[in-house]
Every structure is written in structure tokens, then in C-alpha cells.
Design an enzyme around this catalytic site. Sequence first.
Site, PDB file in Angstrom:
ATOM      1  CD  GLU A  78      -5.188   3.836  -2.460  1.00 41.81           C
ATOM      2  OE1 GLU A  78      -5.984   4.737  -2.111  1.00 41.81           O
ATOM      3  OE2 GLU A  78      -3.999   4.072  -2.769  1.00 41.81           O
ATOM      4  CG  ASP A 102      -1.654   1.264   1.490  1.00 38.57           C
ATOM      5  OD1 ASP A 102      -1.680   2.124   0.583  1.00 38.57           O
ATOM      6  OD2 ASP A 102      -2.219   1.420   2.594  1.00 38.57           O
ATOM      7  CE  LYS A 107      -1.488   6.737  -3.804  1.00 41.38           C
ATOM      8  NZ  LYS A 107      -2.078   5.991  -2.676  1.00 41.38           N
ATOM      9  CG  ASP A 120      -9.535   6.202   2.106  1.00 41.63           C
ATOM     10  OD1 ASP A 120      -9.156   6.766   3.158  1.00 41.63           O
ATOM     11  OD2 ASP A 120      -8.743   5.647   1.319  1.00 41.63           O
TER      12      ASP A 120
END
Length: 437
Positions: free
Chosen positions: A203, A37, A100, A225
Site C-alpha cells: 500500500e 485496493d 482482512k 497512513d
Amino acid sequence: MSGEISMIGSVILALFLAGYLGQQYLPPPTPKVIGLDLGTTFSSVGVFHPGSGEVEVIADEEGRMSIPSTVSFTSAAVLAGHEAVELADRNQQNTIYDAKRFIGKIFEPGVLEQESARYPFQVINNNGSAEFLISTNHTFAVSPEFIGSRLLLKMRKMAERQLGTPIQKAVISVPAEFDERQRNYTVRAADLAGLEVLRVISEPTAAAMAYGLHKVDVFNVLVVDLGGGTLDVSLLNKQGGMFLTRAMAGNNKLGGQDFSQRLLQYTRERVQQEFGVPPTLKEDIHRLRQAVEAAKLKLTLHPSVTISVPLHLQIYNSSESPAPILFHAVVTRKLFEELNTDLFQKILAPVETVLKEGHVEKEDVDEVVLVGGSTRIPRIRKLISEYFQKEPNTSLDPEMAVVTGVAIQAGIMGGSWPLQVSAIEIPNRQLRKTNFS
Ligand SMILES: *[C@@H]1O[C@H](CO)[C@@H](O)[C@H](O)[C@H]1NC(C)=O
Ligand SMILES: *[C@@H]1O[C@H](CO)[C@@H](O)[C@H](O)[C@H]1NC(C)=O
Ligand SMILES: *[C@@H]1O[C@H](CO)[C@@H](O)[C@H](O)[C@H]1NC(C)=O
Ligand SMILES: *[C@@H]1O[C@H](CO)[C@@H](O)[C@H](O)[C@H]1NC(C)=O
Ligand SMILES: *[C@@H]1O[C@H](CO)[C@@H](O)[C@H](O)[C@H]1NC(C)=O
């Protein structure tokens, strides 16, 4: 004659027992595929143990289950994770985080200049792609995928140390909204870390798998999330053993930082009321910020907490710093909730959007999965369970749900899963994410 038969019988029994006992006492095979992850702020690695059927999230030397997604360059070394963060204060312009946000993306002219202004390091534009400018004993540019590769390499090493075997294969998760190019560059990062990627999963799909939803009879799964700075809501549809992302929405300016900020503002006002001056010294604000962050975490478990912070406040005009004053405040969970009522309420807008865009009524959502540290906040859990009239799936640590699911997928890819349906994803090329912010 009968003696012979019984002897053959004994041999067969002995062979059978040997095989049986061998199976029982043979150490279970070591996992060969790791689950990664690679997060914006934290990253984790996990494996599926075929023997016990359990996922192990791999800890570093100090027992920490995740590493900060930070890489720091010095003239002597490239450091990743906690070591990079320890160096950050002294080496700000060469310490890269948030990579990212840039990986595999093409930026319009001017956007990267604005981005660069937000960071202590320099973001430069290389024909539309972001790069980071590093100045140690010489100056050079590194790509976001190179930063990713150093984090992945660190996690690969953590896994190899823990498992005692070399690792060359991995499954990796990416945000649902990542397009093919962003996925490709994430794979390139793994490649640079010497890892072959067997599958890229999104994810929210990983989080659903962490709860075993690939094995049970569910149709619509909603994943919320909520992390430190962003909210992502995804509606998944399970068809056979496959997950399809039906709709995505979010708010890239809503998260735990905002809730802390409200509490910080409140304590600043309290200081002003009590001492007649607002806290303006950098160190005072830093201490208050840390105290507020700790209080926020404690309030998920306790109805009230006491904040106690020594402040230096510039009450006097003297050049030498005065003795610190102790600031005390009791903060209740109720107060924290009141300070954030409007922000918490904003969580429902993207939820409603994904239901509308996915043409699903809220009654038809079979399971709700919560991911990200901020979903620990009791009021947020309540808000979501009241909206859906059902309890969300929260038995796992919400910060470990994604890595747990990726590790399960890694176990499936490694062939160690006891022959169960694997959840694969149907690519969602045409899907667009609605953003509220
Ligand atoms: C300068 O950088 C190079 C390569 O990064 C390194 O090998 C060398 O040791 C460095 N020199 C000094 C004096 O730090
Ligand atoms: C710059 O990017 C464009 C498209 O993104 C590409 O066609 C072109 O070849 C690139 N130029 C260089 C010098 O890499
Ligand atoms: C991504 O990688 C695949 C396989 O290497 C390639 O066929 C595809 O063109 C790439 N797509 C993009 C957008 O870079
Ligand atoms: C304190 O400092 C401020 C500016 O820094 C000045 O305007 C003010 O007159 C000073 N007050 C005293 C009492 O010295
Ligand atoms: C969570 O997921 C499991 C499926 O593994 C399901 O059986 C359970 O009822 C769900 N809900 C809650 C509140 O745990």
C-alpha cells in the site's frame, strides 16, 4: 512524369493522413487490467486509461467511489458492499467485516476466542486459521479469503459494467507488513473471484506511485497512513525504478475513531452540565455519535461548526417517552485540536522509529505522502509539515491514493504505459513492524 510523381506523392500523403487520422480518432484501447485496493473497512477499484493517461476510480451504481468491506449472508443470497451494510442491523451475526485482519494468518490458541467476543459474528478456529460461522437456513463456515473474493467480485463487476468488457486480470495492494502467506491468501481471494493477479504491491508503494514518485528523482519517501483505527508509517527507499521498504512502524489503536470519541465525551459532558443528566439512552448516544462524526469532517474545512441534536434524555421516570430536547453546541477547530493534542502527538513516535531503524535523518526524507481519511485533519498536516520542515504531498484525496497507485501499476502491467520505468518492489522478508499501542 511529374504528374505521376505527384500522383504517387498524393497517394503517400493520403495513406499517411489516413494512418495519422486513424491514430488520432481510433478510440483508445480499453484497459484490461484493474487495480484493486482491498481495505479493512473500505475497498476501491481503479483503471489506468492509456488514451488520456489518467486514472479512473470506478464508482458504483450510485456514484460512490468505494464500497464497505462487508459481506452479508442470507438464505437467499450473498451480498457485498453497501447492500451488505444495509442488511447489517437485521442480520448482524451473518454480516462479516474486518476480514482482512484475519486473512492468511495463523493464530495462537485462545486468540480467536477473544477476537470473536469483539464482533457480532462468530469467529472460529480451524487449526489456527480464522473462519466465520454463518447460520442462515443451514450452518456453515467461510474463510476470510472467501469474504475477500465476494468484495473483489463485486468490484470486478463494477469495472466490467463501466468499461463494457470482461476483466480477468488485476494488480492488488496489501499492507506493507503482510507476510508471504497473507499475500498468498489475498491472491487466493482474487483467484476465487476469477481474477489472475499479475502483481501484488504494498500500500505505501502504491501511494508513492499515485504521486508519480516512481518517475521523479527521489530517494527516501515517508508514507503516513492514518485511517479510522490504525496508523501505519513506512519508510521507502527508491533504487532505480524499484521501491524497497526500509522500515515500518505504527499504532494499531490510533485513528479517526479515537478523535471522534474525544469529541463525543466532550458533548456528553456538555449535555450533563446543561440538563443535569448524562445521555444514557442508546438512541441519544447514537445521534450524538453521528453528529460528532459529521462535525469532525466539517472541521477540516471550517473553523467552527454547530452541533444540533434532538435528545430524549431520561429526565422523567415516565414510561412514555418525553418530547425531545434540542441540544446545541458550537465546536471550534481549536477546541477539537485541544481535546486531541496528546493523541495527535502520538503520530510522531512511529515516524521517529522508522527514521531511526532506516538510518535516515529527517532532513534526508525527500517526499512525505499522506494516506487515509484522518490525514485531512489540518492540525495533523501541520504537525507533519513542521516536523519535516516541508509540505507533504496531499494533492490527491488521501482515501484514493492507494487505489490510484495500484491502477497505475495495473496500467504498467497492461502494457498501456507509454514505456516508462515501472516501479517494482523488492520483497522485504526480514522486516518487522514496530507497534506502539
Ligand atoms: C436454503 O439454502 C439453500 C442453499 O443455501 C438454498 O438454495 C435454499 O433456497 C434455501 N431454502 C430456503 C427455504 O430458503
Ligand atoms: C494444522 O496446521 C499444521 C501447521 O500449521 C499442519 O502441519 C497440519 O497439517 C494441520 N492439520 C490439519 C488437519 O489441517
Ligand atoms: C506462496 O505461494 C507461492 C507460489 O504459489 C508458494 O511457492 C509459496 O510456498 C507460498 N508461501 C506460503 C508461505 O504459503
Ligand atoms: C425513578 O426510577 C428510579 C429507578 O428506575 C427510582 O429509583 C426512582 O425512585 C424513581 N423516581 C421517581 C420520582 O419515580
Ligand atoms: C509531491 O510530489 C511531486 C512529485 O510528483 C513533487 O514534484 C512535489 O513537489 C511534491 N510535493 C508537494 C508538496 O506537492
